[in-house]
Structures are given as C-alpha cells and as structure tokens.
Design a protein around this motif. Structure first.
Motif, PDB file in Angstrom:
ATOM      1  N   ALA A   1       0.754  -1.188  -0.080  1.00 15.64           N
ATOM      2  CA  ALA A   1       0.158  -0.069   0.032  1.00 15.64           C
ATOM      3  C   ALA A   1       0.785   1.377  -0.039  1.00 15.64           C
ATOM      4  N   ILE A   2       1.758   1.045  -0.861  1.00 19.64           N
ATOM      5  CA  ILE A   2       2.905   2.334  -0.922  1.00 19.64           C
ATOM      6  C   ILE A   2       2.568   3.181  -2.405  1.00 19.64           C
ATOM      7  N   GLY A   3       2.133   2.455  -3.208  1.00 23.20           N
ATOM      8  CA  GLY A   3       2.020   3.118  -4.572  1.00 23.20           C
ATOM      9  C   GLY A   3       0.672   3.998  -4.735  1.00 23.20           C
ATOM     10  N   ASP A   4       0.542   4.413  -5.926  1.00 20.76           N
ATOM     11  CA  ASP A   4      -0.370   5.256  -6.303  1.00 20.76           C
ATOM     12  C   ASP A   4      -1.730   4.690  -5.770  1.00 20.76           C
ATOM     13  N   ILE A   5      -2.669   5.515  -5.171  1.00 21.87           N
ATOM     14  CA  ILE A   5      -3.815   4.834  -4.249  1.00 21.87           C
ATOM     15  C   ILE A   5      -4.773   4.394  -5.508  1.00 21.87           C
ATOM     16  N   PRO A   6      -5.097   5.325  -6.417  1.00 17.53           N
ATOM     17  CA  PRO A   6      -6.185   4.785  -7.414  1.00 17.53           C
ATOM     18  C   PRO A   6      -5.679   3.467  -8.167  1.00 17.53           C
ATOM     19  N   THR A   7      -4.582   3.275  -8.236  1.00 18.47           N
ATOM     20  CA  THR A   7      -3.992   2.243  -8.721  1.00 18.47           C
ATOM     21  C   THR A   7      -4.278   1.042  -8.025  1.00 18.47           C
ATOM     22  N   THR A   8      -3.863   1.292  -6.543  1.00 16.43           N
ATOM     23  CA  THR A   8      -4.122   0.212  -5.563  1.00 16.43           C
ATOM     24  C   THR A   8      -5.929  -0.055  -5.506  1.00 16.43           C
ATOM     25  N   ALA A   9      -6.403   0.926  -5.643  1.00 15.46           N
ATOM     26  CA  ALA A   9      -8.009   0.748  -5.705  1.00 15.46           C
ATOM     27  C   ALA A   9      -8.484  -0.065  -6.906  1.00 15.46           C
ATOM     28  N   ARG A  10      -7.925  -0.111  -8.001  1.00 17.59           N
ATOM     29  CA  ARG A  10      -8.200  -0.857  -8.985  1.00 17.59           C
ATOM     30  C   ARG A  10      -7.729  -2.280  -8.894  1.00 17.59           C
ATOM     31  N   GLN A  11      -6.710  -2.614  -8.234  1.00 24.08           N
ATOM     32  CA  GLN A  11      -6.297  -3.902  -8.094  1.00 24.08           C
ATOM     33  C   GLN A  11      -7.448  -4.468  -6.820  1.00 24.08           C
ATOM     34  N   PHE A  12      -7.739  -3.667  -5.820  1.00 23.94           N
ATOM     35  CA  PHE A  12      -8.761  -3.885  -5.181  1.00 23.94           C
ATOM     36  C   PHE A  12      -9.701  -4.332  -5.549  1.00 23.94           C
ATOM     37  N   ALA A  13     -10.445  -3.610  -6.434  1.00 27.82           N
ATOM     38  CA  ALA A  13     -11.788  -3.896  -7.259  1.00 27.82           C
ATOM     39  C   ALA A  13     -11.475  -5.119  -7.929  1.00 27.82           C
ATOM     40  N   ALA A  14     -10.354  -5.501  -8.575  1.00 24.52           N
ATOM     41  CA  ALA A  14     -10.252  -6.824  -9.086  1.00 24.52           C
ATOM     42  C   ALA A  14     -10.292  -7.979  -8.136  1.00 24.52           C
ATOM     43  N   TYR A  15      -9.706  -7.572  -7.165  1.00 25.43           N
ATOM     44  CA  TYR A  15      -9.799  -8.752  -6.033  1.00 25.43           C
ATOM     45  C   TYR A  15     -11.141  -8.920  -5.384  1.00 25.43           C
ATOM     46  N   VAL A  16     -11.900  -7.852  -5.030  1.00 23.12           N
ATOM     47  CA  VAL A  16     -13.115  -8.071  -4.731  1.00 23.12           C
ATOM     48  C   VAL A  16     -14.030  -8.822  -5.691  1.00 23.12           C
ATOM     49  N   ASP A  17     -13.919  -8.744  -7.081  1.00 24.13           N
ATOM     50  CA  ASP A  17     -14.354  -9.409  -8.215  1.00 24.13           C
ATOM     51  C   ASP A  17     -14.189 -10.932  -7.813  1.00 24.13           C
ATOM     52  N   LYS A  18     -12.902 -11.190  -7.636  1.00 25.07           N
ATOM     53  CA  LYS A  18     -12.251 -12.585  -7.414  1.00 25.07           C
ATOM     54  C   LYS A  18     -13.016 -13.197  -6.207  1.00 25.07           C
ATOM     55  N   VAL A  19     -13.387 -12.247  -5.287  1.00 27.47           N
ATOM     56  CA  VAL A  19     -13.858 -12.931  -4.022  1.00 27.47           C
ATOM     57  C   VAL A  19     -15.136 -13.332  -4.173  1.00 27.47           C
TER      58      VAL A  19
ATOM     59  N   GLY B   1      11.122  18.353  -0.738  1.00 26.11           N
ATOM     60  CA  GLY B   1      10.733  17.363   0.306  1.00 26.11           C
ATOM     61  C   GLY B   1       9.582  16.359  -0.189  1.00 26.11           C
ATOM     62  N   ASN B   2       8.515  16.810  -0.805  1.00 25.70           N
ATOM     63  CA  ASN B   2       7.435  16.156  -1.017  1.00 25.70           C
ATOM     64  C   ASN B   2       8.101  15.053  -2.298  1.00 25.70           C
ATOM     65  N   THR B   3       9.051  15.606  -3.208  1.00 22.89           N
ATOM     66  CA  THR B   3       9.348  14.854  -4.287  1.00 22.89           C
ATOM     67  C   THR B   3       9.976  13.392  -3.619  1.00 22.89           C
ATOM     68  N   PHE B   4      10.701  13.860  -2.918  1.00 26.45           N
ATOM     69  CA  PHE B   4      11.558  12.596  -2.194  1.00 26.45           C
ATOM     70  C   PHE B   4      10.596  11.630  -1.529  1.00 26.45           C
ATOM     71  N   VAL B   5       9.699  12.287  -0.789  1.00 23.01           N
ATOM     72  CA  VAL B   5       8.785  11.182  -0.351  1.00 23.01           C
ATOM     73  C   VAL B   5       7.987  10.349  -1.259  1.00 23.01           C
ATOM     74  N   ALA B   6       7.481  11.162  -2.276  1.00 22.57           N
ATOM     75  CA  ALA B   6       6.708  10.488  -3.173  1.00 22.57           C
ATOM     76  C   ALA B   6       7.537   9.670  -3.912  1.00 22.57           C
ATOM     77  N   ALA B   7       8.729   9.689  -4.075  1.00 19.61           N
ATOM     78  CA  ALA B   7       9.554   8.620  -4.825  1.00 19.61           C
ATOM     79  C   ALA B   7       9.776   7.248  -4.138  1.00 19.61           C
TER      80      ALA B   7
ATOM     81  N   CYS C   1       1.806   8.063   0.348  1.00 21.47           N
ATOM     82  CA  CYS C   1       2.169   8.797   1.504  1.00 21.47           C
ATOM     83  C   CYS C   1       1.759  10.256   1.276  1.00 21.47           C
ATOM     84  N   THR C   2       2.330  11.020   0.169  1.00 25.28           N
ATOM     85  CA  THR C   2       1.946  12.261  -0.220  1.00 25.28           C
ATOM     86  C   THR C   2       0.735  12.377  -0.515  1.00 25.28           C
ATOM     87  N   GLN C   3      -0.076  11.509  -1.290  1.00 23.90           N
ATOM     88  CA  GLN C   3      -1.495  11.615  -1.439  1.00 23.90           C
ATOM     89  C   GLN C   3      -2.247  11.623  -0.525  1.00 23.90           C
TER      90      GLN C   3
END
Length: 306
Positions: A121-139, A201-207, A212-214
């Motif tokens: 859960a460190i990557g782009d949140i909308p991308t994680t949400a799309r993975q979550f959507a696919a996982y829910v469909d699998k369940v 600062g934010n650029t470093f954290v986001a990398a 986190c920055t989102q």
C-alpha cells in the motif's frame, strides 16, 4: 509514540522501502502472487511485524480460504484492507482469526506494493484501488455472493472509498468499517508542514511512497475523494478512531459525514485506552467494534475490562 519516535519510524520505514524496492520504479507495483500459508495468531503489532519480516507473503490466520462459503448468518465475505507500509499479515493477524472464528469467510490481499515485499500500500492509491476492485470481483466469484463487507486500517479504510465512488464498488459492498482511516488526510503531527517546506521534500517522499504524499491533508487526491460528499448511497459506514492517534492527525480527520455513518473513538468505551495508530488493529475494543459493525444483531458494548 511521540513526535521524535514518529520521525525515527518514518526514517526507518523510508530506508526499508528503498531497500525493498531495490531503487526500482513504483510503476512495477503489482498484485501479489497466489496466497501462501497462514501465519500464527498475534497479539500485538510488534510481534506481527517481526514475523512478517521473515514471512513477507504470509496470510493472516483464518484468511484466504478460497473454498470458504458464506453462511446464512454471515452471508457476505469480509475483505481486509491494510494500511500504508503494512501488509496483510502484520495488520490483520488478530482481526482475521477473530472474524473467522465468528464464521465469516475472510480475505486479505497484499496490494499496492512490490510482489513479496514487506511494505504494501505504498503506490499510487487509485492504482491500488483498481487492484482492490479486481480482488473483490475474485472474492465474489469464488464465494458466489453479490456483496462483500470491507474492514480497513488507515489508508486501507480510506482507499475503498475511491473504489466505491469511482470504480463501481457501491453495488458490491454492504459495509465499510475503518480503523483510524485517513479519510480527510493528515498533517502527520505537523511533519507534513515540515516536509512541504523543504525544497524537494515532497518529491523525495513520493519517490519512496506515492501513497504517503497522496494522504497529506491538502493533497489533490484527498480533495477529489471528498468532493461532493464523503459517502455513497447504499453502504453502511463505521469509523473507529483513537484520540491518541499520532499518524492520522487530527484524529477527527478520520470521521465521515453523511448518511449511514457511525463515528466513534476507543475512548468512548474506555477513557484510559492509549492505543495509537499502528496498534489499533490489535486493540480489544477496536476488534469488538468491528464485530459489532459487521453484525449489529450480535453487538456487545465493550469497556475497559471486557
């Protein structure tokens, strides 16, 4: 955990992320491999994290039995959604077995992080949400059901709201229970202001951790997520916060407004409960409140002793 301890934890996690990612791109973040064997039940986040260091793909006990079929008493499977930098095992090694013992079919994915990595859960949140959507469909397909309930911690309690709002999840979720969710972002006990004031600062954290920055209180992601209201029709929402939260700050930023919402704190049930953010999934009162939210007919009011 006070501010200096929090800062040390952030530095440690950041270094760990860099090592885990191998200095690679977060563009490679993907859904984890098939579910492995479950680890043991844990009673606190420290012991769970130590186990997870050596067993990064472990499932929490009681979770990810794809042969499980919901019962008439608990007709919806429960999908657990972990927080930033945590993984399915170390966040849910107490909640998952409690829900499985109650008779739920429980599922807990590792999403938004490198395959097999300790930190999820460190990557782009909308991308994680799309993975979550696919996982829910699998369940849903595996269990033959039309809806799930979702229990999430921190980002894991907030991210499913993106799924509900933008990815068709509202018709597939009965209840969303958030433990210290970052619904309206955080100033991280003032650290966000410090990072934003530092050049780059934010650029470093986001990398290291785009999520986190989102989750900063004034991020474009948070503003978009909450535009037009916090909730969607047809879903029951429960938020359990703690007044001693040192990560989602102020703690009231966890709360939601709108229909079908219950906002509460651990301290409403035990004034001396000092559980902080990362330990809330191991708090006895929090676990009881999750069980109450999922099955109001069997609800029991917790207190400091029972």
């Amino acid at each position: 955990m006070r501010f200096p301890a929090l800062l040390r934890r952030i530095v440690t996690v950041s270094c760990g992320l860099a090592a885990t990612l191998g200095l690679g791109s977060l563009g490679a973040v993907a859904q984890a491999a098939p579910d492995p064997a479950a680890g043991p039940v844990q009673t606190n986040i420290v012991s769970a994290a130590w186990y997870a260091l050596a067993h990064t793909k472990a499932s929490p006990p009681g979770a990810n039995d794809w042969s499980c079929r919901p019962t008439a008493k608990h007709p919806r499977p429960v999908v657990l959604s972990n927080g930033t930098g945590a993984n399915a095992y170390d966040d849910w090694a107490a909640v998952s077995p409690a829900l499985a013992a109650d008779g739920y079919c429980v599922f807990a994915p590792n999403l938004g992080g490198p395959d097999g990595g300790m930190f999820q859960a460190i990557g782009d949140i909308p991308t994680t949400a799309r993975q979550f959507a696919a996982y829910v469909d699998k369940v849903l397909a595996a269990t033959g059901t039309s809806k799930v309930d979702v229990v999430g911690h921190s980002q894991g309690g907030m991210m499913p709201r993106y799924y509900l709002k933008y990815l068709g999840g509202a018709s597939k979720v009965g209840a969303l229970v958030g433990l210290a969710p970052s619904n309206h972002g955080t100033d991280l006990s003032g650290l966000v202001h410090v990072v934003q004031a530092l050049p780059g600062g934010n650029t470093f954290v986001a990398a290291l951790c785009q999520a986190c920055t989102q989750q900063e209180f004034n991020s474009g992601f948070i503003k978009d997520l909450n535009a037009g209201g916090d909730t969607v029709p047809g879903v029951r929402y429960t938020v359990v916060a703690t007044k001693t939260d040192e990560v989602v700050t102020p703690y009231t930023s966890s709360f939601l407004s709108g229909a079908n919402v219950v906002n509460t704190t651990l301290q409403n049930y035990c004034a001396i409960d000092g559980t902080e953010h990362i330990g809330i999934t191991y708090d006895r009162i929090a676990i009881r409140l999750v069980r109450n939210a999922l099955d109001p007919s069997s609800a029991r009011t917790p207190n400091c002793l029972t």
